[in-house]
Each structure stands twice: as structure tokens, then as C-alpha cells.
Design a protein around this motif. Structure first.
Motif, PDB file in Angstrom:
ATOM      1  N   THR A 386       0.719  -1.294   0.464  1.00  0.00           N
ATOM      2  CA  THR A 386       0.088   0.033  -0.019  1.00  0.00           C
ATOM      3  C   THR A 386       1.003   1.232   0.728  1.00  0.00           C
ATOM      4  O   THR A 386       0.485   2.225  -0.581  1.00  0.00           O
ATOM      5  CB  THR A 386      -0.654   0.013   1.442  1.00  0.00           C
ATOM      6  OG1 THR A 386      -1.774  -0.990   0.854  1.00  0.00           O
ATOM      7  CG2 THR A 386      -1.541   1.062   0.998  1.00  0.00           C
ATOM      8  N   HIS A 387       1.813   1.352   0.730  1.00  0.00           N
ATOM      9  CA  HIS A 387       3.080   2.489   1.377  1.00  0.00           C
ATOM     10  C   HIS A 387       3.828   3.062  -0.577  1.00  0.00           C
ATOM     11  O   HIS A 387       3.409   3.934  -0.918  1.00  0.00           O
ATOM     12  CB  HIS A 387       3.851   1.687   2.246  1.00  0.00           C
ATOM     13  CG  HIS A 387       5.194   3.203   2.312  1.00  0.00           C
ATOM     14  ND1 HIS A 387       4.257   4.718   2.615  1.00  0.00           N
ATOM     15  CD2 HIS A 387       6.209   3.706   2.523  1.00  0.00           C
ATOM     16  CE1 HIS A 387       5.416   5.285   2.194  1.00  0.00           C
ATOM     17  NE2 HIS A 387       6.225   4.344   2.646  1.00  0.00           N
ATOM     18  N   ILE A 388       3.947   1.436  -0.586  1.00  0.00           N
ATOM     19  CA  ILE A 388       4.599   1.951  -2.289  1.00  0.00           C
ATOM     20  C   ILE A 388       3.988   2.235  -2.970  1.00  0.00           C
ATOM     21  O   ILE A 388       4.384   3.265  -4.020  1.00  0.00           O
ATOM     22  CB  ILE A 388       6.074   0.402  -2.869  1.00  0.00           C
ATOM     23  CG1 ILE A 388       6.629   0.289  -1.248  1.00  0.00           C
ATOM     24  CG2 ILE A 388       6.532   1.202  -3.894  1.00  0.00           C
ATOM     25  CD1 ILE A 388       7.361  -0.537  -1.687  1.00  0.00           C
ATOM     26  N   THR A 389       2.866   2.021  -3.438  1.00  0.00           N
ATOM     27  CA  THR A 389       1.408   2.101  -4.927  1.00  0.00           C
ATOM     28  C   THR A 389       1.556   3.345  -4.127  1.00  0.00           C
ATOM     29  O   THR A 389       1.120   4.542  -4.960  1.00  0.00           O
ATOM     30  CB  THR A 389       0.075   1.415  -4.195  1.00  0.00           C
ATOM     31  OG1 THR A 389       0.711  -0.557  -4.993  1.00  0.00           O
ATOM     32  CG2 THR A 389      -0.897   1.470  -5.407  1.00  0.00           C
ATOM     33  N   PHE A 390       1.373   4.046  -2.983  1.00  0.00           N
ATOM     34  CA  PHE A 390       0.825   4.701  -2.750  1.00  0.00           C
ATOM     35  C   PHE A 390       1.198   6.606  -2.733  1.00  0.00           C
ATOM     36  O   PHE A 390       1.198   7.400  -3.610  1.00  0.00           O
ATOM     37  CB  PHE A 390       0.011   5.531  -1.333  1.00  0.00           C
ATOM     38  CG  PHE A 390      -1.595   4.537  -1.314  1.00  0.00           C
ATOM     39  CD1 PHE A 390      -2.290   3.929  -1.975  1.00  0.00           C
ATOM     40  CD2 PHE A 390      -2.737   5.121  -0.751  1.00  0.00           C
ATOM     41  CE1 PHE A 390      -3.247   2.888  -1.855  1.00  0.00           C
ATOM     42  CE2 PHE A 390      -3.876   4.923  -0.752  1.00  0.00           C
ATOM     43  CZ  PHE A 390      -3.973   3.755  -1.116  1.00  0.00           C
ATOM     44  N   SER A 391       2.664   6.240  -2.750  1.00  0.00           N
ATOM     45  CA  SER A 391       3.400   6.848  -2.833  1.00  0.00           C
ATOM     46  C   SER A 391       3.860   7.436  -4.413  1.00  0.00           C
ATOM     47  O   SER A 391       4.274   8.769  -4.271  1.00  0.00           O
ATOM     48  CB  SER A 391       4.428   6.580  -1.865  1.00  0.00           C
ATOM     49  OG  SER A 391       4.694   6.094  -0.611  1.00  0.00           O
TER      50      SER A 391
END
Length: 557
Positions: A386-391
Motif C-alpha cells: 500500500t505504501h509503495i503504491t500510494f507514494s
């Protein structure tokens, strides 16, 4: 090893997982990429904060009279100073985009680091749960531009950690440091300051110990409890006095229509704080999966609690509760903020402020529990994805597109004489809500007195319209004043439709030398737009134009 020393290990190697700190720092860096890879970082209220920081700087320098004519510093020691102060200081040294990067970047580093410190203080083996702070640092309040509030959250974390470490040591140094932290919290945001007071008063309860004697539970360790409470109370006193004075003099609750219970529950299930720039698919799929994991973790913990502490004898339920430790304190705060979020009467964006506290206290409560390894691994996997995709794809892509537009806005300020008045007409927010207050960028890096300042009429901000100055500013000293709708009755007169001007209390009017139109005008037949164009055609010449902005200068009379 002493648990206090362990709590300070958020950047040291974990003996069982020596590369864990590299993963944490890597994810922290990924969270900074959207900020690093763009020149400007457009948020809703952010341009207003950086512009007001520049106004503070210019009022201090006193080089341009139009700033003093339009604005004044609030004579009350109000909250919401911290980001304005930082922007004012940084703007003395750096260009506006670097000041913006510093203010946001400091927050994006400190929020996850001190969240991690608190988690490791409770249970070092729960280091995976400390990654919770990395994901939630990019919350909706950041993109609403609520810089003072998000800094208040950082000071909230620092205050909690300091109390965990040092509040049992009653000395002048600790009282002074804690007092400064409370003052920083007050000068950041009133709501979070009040939450900080409530939490820090409850925290000493965790020092009490329970003993069962003759079927009665007694609490001991009262001397340490009172020492901690005394340290906290003495330290908060100066900030508390300021807070009481502020609440007596300023009504900062803006009434708004109450959101329906169904929508509020949907926000919890969606984990709305993470859906910053889009609330629809595919982004909410990630948050729904994450919510499912949170629900699973909560069910497992509550089931374990029931098995260990609840006994049914002779058709009667007996519940065995230990002393009020941090696990109980954070759980009650989680339940309490959830209750407030769901049932209290609404004020302007109050649910958006409360919901982040719900998830923060939930994260703290999880940090005090024991979790099975497979649940922690599942949580970490979903969090990383989630963090990588959102960032990269949500925050990064949106910010790159917005940054290009801000750079085009910045282009036109090269053609404006320092200290001049600029009247902006904003058509950009009709296509991108983040542009609501972006005219502030016209005055964020150069002494341009932009006649646009939503904070100016709000008594809880440090910069207000100067109603005692030479201009008659009452018509724009209102909430959501829109320059586009004020042409006919404020910026022009029936006698003179040739130029835009500001009315003076002397009865005359002062011409506005520069006018900017930016964004895409979708309805050129709109009455307000036709009025603007008519004045520009009569009294102004085009000075500069790019794909996003047009700058006009008053015609030589």
C-alpha cells in the motif's frame, strides 16, 4: 536490557532481524519521494500558510507599505502559529519551494520516527507495528494543508514519549522541557493540545499496580503516580493558561451540517485518512484489505482477553481486570475518540480531525498487545504494498502535475514590481480542489501583496486583515470571499469600470496595478467572467501569458 534503553533503539539493529532498520528507513525514504521528486507540493491550505509566513517576514522587515496596509499580526497569542513561524524563518534563507519542502519533510520524518519510538517503548518485539506511522504520515490532513495540526500530532507523540521516559524524575530540567513541549502543542493546534492534556493526565495511571487480597483488588504505587501527575500538571500550566484565555476570547468552532452515521462508518471502513487524493477504486481496495487486517487483529485480541479474564460461574459473569496499564488506557482512548467521532455534533472538518486520532490510538493499543507472527507478517506485507503504491502512483503522480501548474504561476511573479498589489481570479479549483487557496503562491517567494487570504478573517490565525488600516476591507473580511463575485460591488464602482481598485476610508480608491487569471475558464459566458474581461479590456494590457496563467498590468493613464 533496560526497557527505556530498548525504547531508544528505533535506529539500532534488531538482534533477531539485523536488517529491519534498513527496511524501516527505506520505507521512510519512499514516503519522502513525492516531496523530493517535485518542486512544489500543492495542498489545500498549504499555499495560504506559506504566503502568510512570507507576510510575517515582510511585516518584520517593513520594506513594503502595502503589506501593512492590508495585514496585521494577531495581538492574541493564538494557536496555529507553528507552520507560519517556520515558513517565516525559512523564507529569510530559502526560496519558497525549499521552505515548503523543509516544513513538510520535517513532519514526514518526525511523525513515523516518534510513533516508532512509542511502539518500541511498549513492546520492542512489536517493531513491525511501528511501520503504522510511516503509512499514516501521508494522511488526509497533510493534503488538506492542515500543517499546524499535523505538527501538533508530532508534538503530541514527542510529549507522550518524553513522559514515558522521564516524568518520574521530578526536576527543573524535565519540567522545563515538558513545559516547552506543551507550549509547542498549544501553538500548533488547539484540538490536539486539548487531547494531549487529556492523555497526559491519564498516563500516570499506568504506574499503579494491582494486588488481590482476600478477594479484593487494591491499587498500590501511589507515590510514583502522584510524582508523575505533579510533573505533568506543573509543566502544562503555562500552556493551559494560554489555552483558557484563548477559549474565553475566541469562538473557533465553525458550525457545519452533521454528516450521516452511515457516511462516518464508511470513512472508518475506507480508512479515510489514507485516501488523500482519491476515495474511489482502485485505492480504496488497498484500504479495505488493510481494514480487514485491523479487524482481524482486534477480534483476536478481544477473544484472547475474554478467554483470559472472563469466567462464567453459576450463570454469573466475572471479569478480572488488572491495574489500568497502557493497554487499557489506549483501548479506552480508542473507544472514546471513536465515540466522539460518531456522535458529537459536527463542526467544520471535525470528523476529519477526529478520525486520525481514532486510528492513532488504535495503533498504540495494538502496540501494547502480543500478536501472532503470521498476523504481523500479513500486516507488514499489505502495508508495504500500500505504501509503495500510494507514494509512487497516488501522491507522486498528482503532486507532479500540480507542481507544474504552480511553477507556471510562479513565472508571472517575475513581471510584477516588488511591493505591488495583485488581484487574482482563481478558475483552477473548479478542476482541482487543491487549488482553492493556491493564489498564495503568487506572494510566497516575492513581496507581492496578493488580495486573497482566507486566513485573514479567522481570529485563530496569526495574520489578519488590517481593518484599522487605510483600506475599507470589511467586504473581503468574510469566510470564502471570492474575488470573481466581487467585481461589480467592491473592486469597481459605477463611476469607474475601467480599472480594478480598493476603496480607501478617505473616500477615494487606490488602483490595483496587476491582475492575474489562472486555471481553465469553462464558461466564458458567465456574468462574473464577462465583467472581469470588460474591465481588463478597458484599463489593462496583457503583460505575460503561459498555458495556465495570464498577467495583466494597468494601462498607463
Amino acid at each position: 536490557m533496560n526497557k527505556h534503553k530498548i525504547g531508544n533503539m528505533f535506529l539500532r539493529k534488531n538482534a533477531k532481524h539485523p536488517y529491519e532498520q534498513i527496511l524501516f528507513l527505506s520505507l521512510l525514504l519512499i514516503g519522502l519521494l513525492p516531496l523530493i521528486m517535485t518542486k512544489y507540493y500543492l495542498t489545500l491550505d498549504g499555499p495560504g500558510h506559506i504566503y502568510n509566513g512570507n507576510i510575517i517576514k515582510e511585516l518584520i522587515l517593513g520594506n513594503h507599505q502595502e503589506y501593512a496596509n492590508l495585514f496585521r499580526l494577531n495581538n492574541l497569542p493564538v494557536p496555529n502559529w507553528i507552520s507560519h513561524f517556520l515558513f517565516a524563518i525559512f523564507n529569510f534563507v530559502f526560496p519558497d519551494y525549499l521552505s515548503e519542502k523543509l516544513v513538510i519533510g520535517i513532519y514526514l520524518v518526525l511523525f513515523p520516527l516518534f510513533f516508532r519510538k512509542i511502539v518500541l517503548w511498549f513492546k520492542p518485539q512489536n517493531y513491525i507495528l511501528s511501520y503504522f506511522g510511516i503509512l499514516f504520515a501521508h494522511n488526509h490532513l497533510l493534503y488538506l494543508g492542515s500543517y499546524n495540526l499535523i505538527y501538533a500530532l508530532v508534538f503530541f507523540f514527542i510529549t507522550i514519549y518524553f513522559i514515558l521516559r522521564y516524568s518520574n524524575q521530578l526536576n527543573y530540567k524535565n519540567i522545563a522541557i515538558l513545559g516547552i513541549l506543551f507550549l509547542l502543542g498549544y501553538f500548533s493546534h488547539m484540538l490536539i493540545f486539548m487531547i494531549t492534556i487529556a492523555v497526559t493526565i491519564l498516563m500516570p495511571l499506568a504506574t499503579l499496580k494491582s494486588e488481590k487480597k482476600e478477594n479484593k483488588i487494591t491499587l498500590s504505587n501511589w507515590p510514583l503516580f502522584f510524582i508523575k501527575l505533579k510533573v505533568v500538571f506543573i509543566s502544562m500550566l503555562p500552556a493551559l493558561i494560554l489555552g483558557i484565555v484563548y477559549l474565553v476570547k475566541v469562538d473557533s468552532l465553525e458550525e457545519a451540517g452533521r454528516l450521516g452515521l452511515g457516511k462516518l462508518i464508511n470513512w472508518l471502513v475506507d480508512i479515510r485518512p489514507l485516501l488523500t487524493l482519491s476515495t474511489s477504486k482502485p485505492w480504496n481496495i488497498f484500504t479495505h484489505v488493510l481494514f480487514g487486517i485491523f479487524a482481524l487483529m482486534m477480534i483476536v485480541q478481544l477473544t484472547t482477553f475474554i478467554k483470559e479474564n472472563c469466567v462464567l460461574k453459576n450463570k454469573q459473569l466475572f471479569i478480572s481486570l488488572a491495574a489500568p496499564g497502557f493497554n487499557l488506557i489506549w483501548f479506552l482512548l480508542f473507544i472514546g475518540t471513536t465515540f466522539l467521532y460518531l456522535v458529537v455534533p459536527n463542526a467544520n472538518i471535525l470528523p476529519e480531525r477526529l478520525i486520525i486520532l481514532v486510528f492513532i490510538f488504535f495503533g498504540f493499543w495494538l502496540a501494547t498487545q502480543d500478536h501472532k507472527k503470521w498476523i504481523q507478517f500479513l500486516f507488514l506485507t499489505v502495508l508495504i504494498v500500500t505504501h509503495i503504491t500510494f507514494s509512487i502512483f497516488l501522491h507522486g503522480k498528482n503532486m507532479r502535475n500540480s507542481s507544474k501548474q504552480i511553477e507556471q504561476m510562479n513565472e508571472i511573479t517575475r513581471y510584477i514590481e516588488p511591493g505591488s498589489l495583485l488581484l487574482p481570479f482563481n478558475y483552477a479549483y473548479q478542476h482541482n480542489w487543491l487549488h482553492m487557496h493556491s493564489p498564495g503562491y503568487f506572494g510566497s517567494d516575492k513581496p507581492v501583496a496578493v488580495i486573497e487570504n482566507y486566513e485573514g478573517q479567522l481570529r485563530w490565525f496569526p495574520v489578519n486583515w488590517n481593518l484599522n488600516g487605510p483600506y475599507q476591507l470589511d467586504p473581503i473580511n468574510v469566510w470564502a470571499a471570492d474575488n470573481k463575485k466581487m467585481v461589480e460591488h467592491f473592486y469597481t464602482t459605477p463611476e469607474n469600470h475601467r480599472i480594478f481598485s480598493l476603496p480607501l476610508k478617505s473616500g477615494t480608491r487606490n488602483p490595483i496595478p496587476y491582475v492575474a487569471i489562472f486555471g481553465k475558464v469553462t464558461d466564458k459566458q458567465n456574468e462574473n467572467y464577462q465583467e472581469i474581461i470588460a474591465v481588463l479590456n478597458n484599463g489593462y494590457d496583457m503583460l505575460f501569458e503561459n498555458d495556465f496563467c495570464k498577467l495583466y498590468q494597468i494601462r498607463n493613464q
